[in-house]
Motif scaffolding. Structure first.
Motif, PDB file in Angstrom:
ATOM      1  N   TYR A  70      62.883  91.786  37.527  1.00 25.59           N
ATOM      2  CA  TYR A  70      64.424  90.854  37.196  1.00 25.59           C
ATOM      3  C   TYR A  70      64.547  91.154  35.635  1.00 25.59           C
ATOM      4  CZ  TYR A  70      67.137  86.834  36.624  1.00 25.59           C
ATOM      5  OH  TYR A  70      68.187  85.897  36.521  1.00 25.59           O
ATOM      6  N   HIS A  71      63.420  90.966  34.873  1.00 24.68           N
ATOM      7  CA  HIS A  71      63.626  91.312  33.288  1.00 24.68           C
ATOM      8  C   HIS A  71      64.005  92.749  32.993  1.00 24.68           C
ATOM      9  CE1 HIS A  71      62.165  87.021  32.994  1.00 24.68           C
ATOM     10  NE2 HIS A  71      62.871  87.053  32.202  1.00 24.68           N
ATOM     11  N   ASN A  75      61.755  81.176  46.183  1.00 24.45           N
ATOM     12  CA  ASN A  75      61.145  81.467  45.062  1.00 24.45           C
ATOM     13  C   ASN A  75      59.762  81.137  45.552  1.00 24.45           C
ATOM     14  OD1 ASN A  75      62.788  82.267  42.877  1.00 24.45           O
ATOM     15  ND2 ASN A  75      63.629  80.178  42.917  1.00 24.45           N
ATOM     16  N   TRP A 116      63.488  88.655  47.861  1.00 30.09           N
ATOM     17  CA  TRP A 116      63.945  88.087  46.589  1.00 30.09           C
ATOM     18  C   TRP A 116      64.567  88.857  45.613  1.00 30.09           C
ATOM     19  CZ3 TRP A 116      62.711  88.465  41.336  1.00 30.09           C
ATOM     20  CH2 TRP A 116      62.822  87.458  40.680  1.00 30.09           C
ATOM     21  N   SER A 136      60.226  80.950  39.838  1.00 26.54           N
ATOM     22  CA  SER A 136      61.624  81.663  39.584  1.00 26.54           C
ATOM     23  C   SER A 136      61.312  82.952  39.245  1.00 26.54           C
ATOM     24  CB  SER A 136      62.272  80.831  38.597  1.00 26.54           C
ATOM     25  OG  SER A 136      61.705  80.938  37.707  1.00 26.54           O
ATOM     26  N   ALA A 137      62.313  83.375  38.679  1.00 27.77           N
ATOM     27  CA  ALA A 137      62.118  84.949  37.893  1.00 27.77           C
ATOM     28  C   ALA A 137      61.360  84.592  36.736  1.00 27.77           C
ATOM     29  CB  ALA A 137      63.597  85.713  37.681  1.00 27.77           C
ATOM     30  N   ALA A 138      61.162  83.438  36.200  1.00 26.24           N
ATOM     31  CA  ALA A 138      60.366  83.424  35.181  1.00 26.24           C
ATOM     32  C   ALA A 138      58.717  84.167  35.015  1.00 26.24           C
ATOM     33  CB  ALA A 138      59.952  81.849  34.622  1.00 26.24           C
ATOM     34  N   HIS A 139      58.246  84.430  34.104  1.00 19.88           N
ATOM     35  CA  HIS A 139      56.868  84.954  34.190  1.00 19.88           C
ATOM     36  C   HIS A 139      55.910  84.078  34.468  1.00 19.88           C
ATOM     37  CE1 HIS A 139      59.334  87.285  31.237  1.00 19.88           C
ATOM     38  NE2 HIS A 139      58.926  88.201  31.691  1.00 19.88           N
ATOM     39  N   ARG A 170      58.138  87.235  44.623  1.00 18.15           N
ATOM     40  CA  ARG A 170      59.126  87.303  43.594  1.00 18.15           C
ATOM     41  C   ARG A 170      58.686  88.463  42.512  1.00 18.15           C
ATOM     42  NH1 ARG A 170      57.581  83.337  39.815  1.00 18.15           N
ATOM     43  NH2 ARG A 170      55.844  83.023  41.249  1.00 18.15           N
ATOM     44  N   SER A 171      59.373  89.152  41.759  1.00 19.34           N
ATOM     45  CA  SER A 171      58.895  90.025  40.820  1.00 19.34           C
ATOM     46  C   SER A 171      59.795  89.892  39.541  1.00 19.34           C
ATOM     47  CB  SER A 171      59.308  91.430  41.429  1.00 19.34           C
ATOM     48  OG  SER A 171      58.978  92.442  40.240  1.00 19.34           O
ATOM     49  N   PRO A 172      59.199  88.900  38.640  1.00 17.44           N
ATOM     50  CA  PRO A 172      59.782  88.683  37.300  1.00 17.44           C
ATOM     51  C   PRO A 172      59.858  89.899  36.468  1.00 17.44           C
ATOM     52  CG  PRO A 172      58.213  86.896  37.773  1.00 17.44           C
ATOM     53  CD  PRO A 172      57.951  88.113  38.815  1.00 17.44           C
ATOM     54  N   VAL A 223      59.058  83.828  29.916  1.00 15.40           N
ATOM     55  CA  VAL A 223      59.655  82.513  30.191  1.00 15.40           C
ATOM     56  C   VAL A 223      58.508  81.822  31.075  1.00 15.40           C
ATOM     57  CG1 VAL A 223      61.680  81.605  31.495  1.00 15.40           C
ATOM     58  CG2 VAL A 223      61.928  83.605  30.196  1.00 15.40           C
TER      59      VAL A 223
END
Lengths: 488, 401
Positions: B120-121, B111, B141, A52-55, B115-117, A46
């Motif tokens: 999260y995924h 944000n 976060w 954000s939580a996007a990559h 963060r750690s996308p 993303v």
């Protein structure tokens, strides 16, 4: 372990969208789509306009954003864009800037191997072929392999406004990937929100901004707070722009004058959003403008009935739903809310045979007062104030109602009737109606608003006068007692 | 719990501290790690989900991403993302000083920090595989984003402090809309009610503290070449913990003739004023056994932080028989001191100096003060008590597969 099988590389997908934990309707929509695609086994990354939580994150606005996007877009087999003009244009309202930025956006759009664009909102005027910016926009919208919209009217409008091949524009179900964010049942949701178990709850929820028309719901609810009926307006202001902030504060002020209406301004998580819907009896969408509504889908997810204004693509969206009542104006909105009030919530007035009228005096005056007093406990299309709570005594409610009676007698002013026995006349009338609607409708709305506002003002003044009178009597009584005591 | 039989321990519990591993300093993270080991010993399937970072200043990914077994626990690490963000500085300052921020700015603040996308995924893809996710502390976060992604499964060991950030709208759904909240003390519980009028299901479970079998105070001083009489500060050496103000006040007290040195260990940099030259001993990171010895060797332990949800170090000092001098601005530590009778609090520098003088001039009195401390800890803060409370919450608030 090598069994000789060749594993096909997973399809690499780039989703371009706002993304959680930023709270935004499109972000939530994108998250649900990402979840579904990843569960299909696709390799989804993303890219969001902000951290954000996007990559990845990238400011996508303007030529610089478009060109930065172009550098990355070839790395993916498929690119899905959740499109809203604010994500890509620095000044969507300015034609020259739009032209330059549309031209820049053509670069990543052209470079994408397979491009799908989900259009959440766009102004059809951006595609006007008589203007240079419109010409560029039309070229831009020829580039995606597919364009997805949520309603048939959006599809028709988009094809007409941007001249794209109809085969490219697909309809997708708005709530196809939606999942509930709360497991609470209605009782638990209500307990968590401090809502009485037996209250009847109208809910208007979403970003607080003029286009959402939450003020219309508050106005329509005036006088409907019957025996526990309430209207809760829940949401946050999307941006800190002065117009938005002012609208929110005006809305709070408006609700303070309407019994049973409350504005809950503040952050609404996905979970809290769903909890409010579960707690509600009816979800009200009093929008002034919208393409399609995620709230309608979430209401459907929890089987909550909806009252919605007939704007944008809501009518088509509603067609696929079981319990959506569409309304065309504020009067219909109010009527629909009254219809929804369950009878058990409207206090039953006693039979007239049980009425005990005072001996002597003018019977008609007595009866008239009782009529007004009894009527004040029931909601109506024109009455304002808190039904049943208008005044403290039996006669005072009648007095208040009497002050506003001349205005309340005036019928609601609607648009000119276009009906006629002869078809040709009917047709001419309709053409005229359409041609003059832009001038006539605001005037009609303003006249009706003035009527309602004047009723409210008169009744408020009458109630205040009653309070003053009661206080004066109290002071006189105390003074009288004091004088007696001093005399004795 | 025992009265109703064994709890239903089916399903995997994901513990989600922002950091985990040897060398990491952070009360909440340490509690979560120990809780994980002990829940596993009670029969739960426990996995730690964390970042590759150990340091919460730079969030450098010093450990490899992926699965491993560490300290007897299954661990799954994800890269921390900590970009250069021009906004971070002023947003952090605005939040720390309680400036009014709109919701959009609050989200940007959250944000703009670590963060750690990937984490999260992982939760997005595999959330269904967990019965519960236990986050701590509230402000990082992973706790914020993860609990909003899977609220039904999220339990937060809140570690709430009375600080401006706690009152941000951003955290309202974290405190009100998840499966459950765990608090360590009554003052923290009361604070949560002040911050959020409608709390998610919650319970005060206390906190477990390790009880050392023995102490070697004399050997510790000898091994580290320390003076005979010193005060101790342990943990994060940073402004948010009151370290800098305390150090400056201690310096002025020494200039005024206080015959005590300061020994400190933990994370962060130590910048003593010139007046404290030769009087401050920074031991960096200490192994557990030496940490316990440090508490036993000190004349007094100083807790200068206003922002404490529990304060393990105060308990460790009391277990070692050492009195405590604490910042009275912390409701939690003041409450501990009042209940145990084993610590003094100060509300300004003059009171702080008087507390130090008492220790310096009447050491026997100070030791007597500490007398009730050990019994207080043993009575209220055992792991067994805490784990009973945690298990009760997990069983009530989450659904076994």
């Amino acid at each position: 372990m090598d069994d000789g099988a060749v594993t096909a590389p997973r399809e690499r997908v780039l989703m371009i969208s706002p993304y959680p934990p930023v709270r935004d309707g499109i972000a939530s929509y994108a998250l649900q789509t990402v979840r579904a695609l990843r569960r299909e086994g696709l390799d989804v990354e993303v890219l969001s306009p902000g951290p954000s939580a996007a990559h990845h994150h990238l400011d996508l606005r303007g030529p610089r954003g478009a060109l930065a996007l172009a550098k990355r877009i070839r790395d993916y087999d498929r690119v899905i864009v959740q499109f809203h003009p604010d994500f890509f244009y620095t000044e969507p309202g300015r034609a020259k800037a739009r032209m330059v930025e549309s031209a820049a956006l053509m670069v990543p759009f052209a470079l994408a191997r397979r491009l799908e664009v989900v259009v959440h909102e766009i102004d059809g005027r951006f595609g006007d072929p008589r203007r240079p910016d419109g010409q560029v926009a039309r070229r831009l919208w020829h580039l995606p392999e597919s364009i997805k919209v949520h309603t048939a009217s959006e599809r028709d409008a988009f094809i007409a406004d941007f001249g794209v091949d109809p085969a490219k524009v697909e309809l997708i179900a708005h709530g196809a990937d939606f999942r509930p964010h709360t497991h609470l049942d209605r009782a638990a949701a209500r307990a968590s929100l401090d809502i009485e178990p037996d209250a009847f709850v109208f809910l208007a929820i979403g970003f607080v901004q003029p286009s959402k028309g939450f003020d219309r719901a508050v106005e329509a609810f005036d006088g409907l707070a019957v025996a526990g009926a309430r209207l809760d307006v829940v949401g946050s202001v999307r941006t800190d722009e002065p117009d938005m902030v002012r609208y929110a504060s005006d809305l709070v002020e408006l609700a303070e004058g309407v019994d049973g209406a409350t504005v809950h301004l503040g952050y609404v998580s996905d979970e809290l959003f769903d909890r409010w819907i579960v707690a509600a009896d009816v979800v009200v969408l009093p929008y002034r403008a919208i393409w399609s509504s995620g709230v309608m889908e979430r209401a459907a997810l929890f089987d909550r009935p909806v009252i919605a204004t007939r704007v944008g693509g809501l009518a088509e969206q509603a067609a696929a739903r079981a319990d959506v009542r569409l309304v065309d104006d504020d009067a219909e909105l109010r009527a629909a809310m009254i219809e929804r009030l369950p009878l058990e919530h409207v206090p039953a007035t006693a039979s007239w045979t049980e009425e005990v009228l005072p001996e002597g005096g003018d019977l008609r005056t007595g009866l008239q007062e009782r009529v007004r007093e009894r009527a004040s406990t029931r909601p109506s299309l024109t009455r304002s104030g808190a039904a049943g709570t208008r005044a403290g005594s039996a006669s005072s409610a009648a007095e208040v109602a009497q002050r506003s009676a001349p205005l309340r007698r005036l019928p609601y002013l609607g648009p000119p009737d276009t009906n006629h026995g002869r078809r040709s006349v009917r047709l001419v009338k309709r053409v005229l109606r359409k041609a003059t609607a832009f001038q006539v409708d605001p005037l009609l709305a303003r006249v009706n608003e003035l009527q309602a506002a004047t009723i409210r003002a008169l009744e408020a003044e009458a109630r205040a006068a009653q309070v003053r009178e009661v206080e004066t009597r109290g002071v006189e009584a105390r003074d009288g007692r004091g004088a007696e005591a001093a005399g004795s | 719990m025992s009265s109703t039989g064994a709890p239903d321990r089916r399903g995997r519990i994901g513990l989600v501290p922002a950091r985990f591993g040897e060398g990491m300093v952070g009360g909440a993270e340490i509690v979560l790690a120990e809780m994980g080991r002990r829940l596993r010993d009670r029969g739960w399937d426990v996995e730690v989900l964390t970042t590759c970072a150990l340091d919460h200043f730079g969030w450098e990914n010093v450990l490899p991403a992926g699965e491993s077994v560490e300290q007897g626990l299954a661990v799954r690490r994800f890269p921390a993302v900590f970009d250069d963000d021009a906004e971070r500085g002023w947003l952090n300052h605005a939040v720390a000083t309680g400036q009014p921020l709109g919701l959009v700015e609050q989200q940007r603040w959250m944000n703009a920090n670590m963060r750690s996308p990937e984490m999260y995924h992982h939760l997005l893809d595999h959330g269904d595989e967990y019965r519960a996710l236990v986050f701590a502390p509230y402000m990082f976060w992973p706790a914020y984003a993860g609990s909003q992604l899977l609220p039904d499964k999220s339990v937060l060991l809140a570690c709430l402090h009375d600080e401006p950030a706690a009152y941000l709208d951003l955290f309202a759904p974290v405190l009100s809309g998840i499966a459950g909240l765990l608090f360590m003390t009554e003052p923290e519980h009361e604070l949560a009610h002040r911050v959020s009028p409608k709390l998610a299901p919650h319970s005060v479970v206390g906190c477990g503290v390790e009880i050392p079998e023995s102490y070697d105070a004399a050997g510790f001083k000898e091994r580290y070449g320390l003076p005979d009489r010193f005060v101790l500060y342990a943990g994060r050496r940073e402004g948010a913990k009151g370290w800098e103000d305390m150090l400056a006040a201690f310096g002025r007290a020494v200039e005024g003739g206080l015959p005590l040195s300061l020994v400190t260990f933990g994370s962060g940099e130590v910048h003593p004023p010139a007046s404290l030259e030769g009087k401050v001993f920074d031991l960096g990171f200490l192994p557990d056994a030496e940490r316990d010895n440090a508490f036993a060797a000190a004349e007094v332990y100083i807790q200068s932080s206003r922002y404490e949800a529990f304060s393990r170090t105060v308990m460790e000092a009391w277990l070692a028989g050492t009195p405590v001098i604490a910042n009275g601005g912390s409701d939690v530590v003041r409450w501990h001191c009042e209940r145990s009778g084993a610590g003094l609090v100060y509300d300004d520098e003059a009171e702080f100096v008087e507390c130090l003088r008492l220790v310096a001039e009447a050491p026997e009195l100070a030791r007597r003060l500490a007398k009730g401390g050990r019994d207080y800890v043993l009575e209220h803060y055992t792991w067994e008590q805490m784990l009973d409370g945690v298990e009760k919450g997990l069983v009530e608030w989450t659904t076994a597969p």
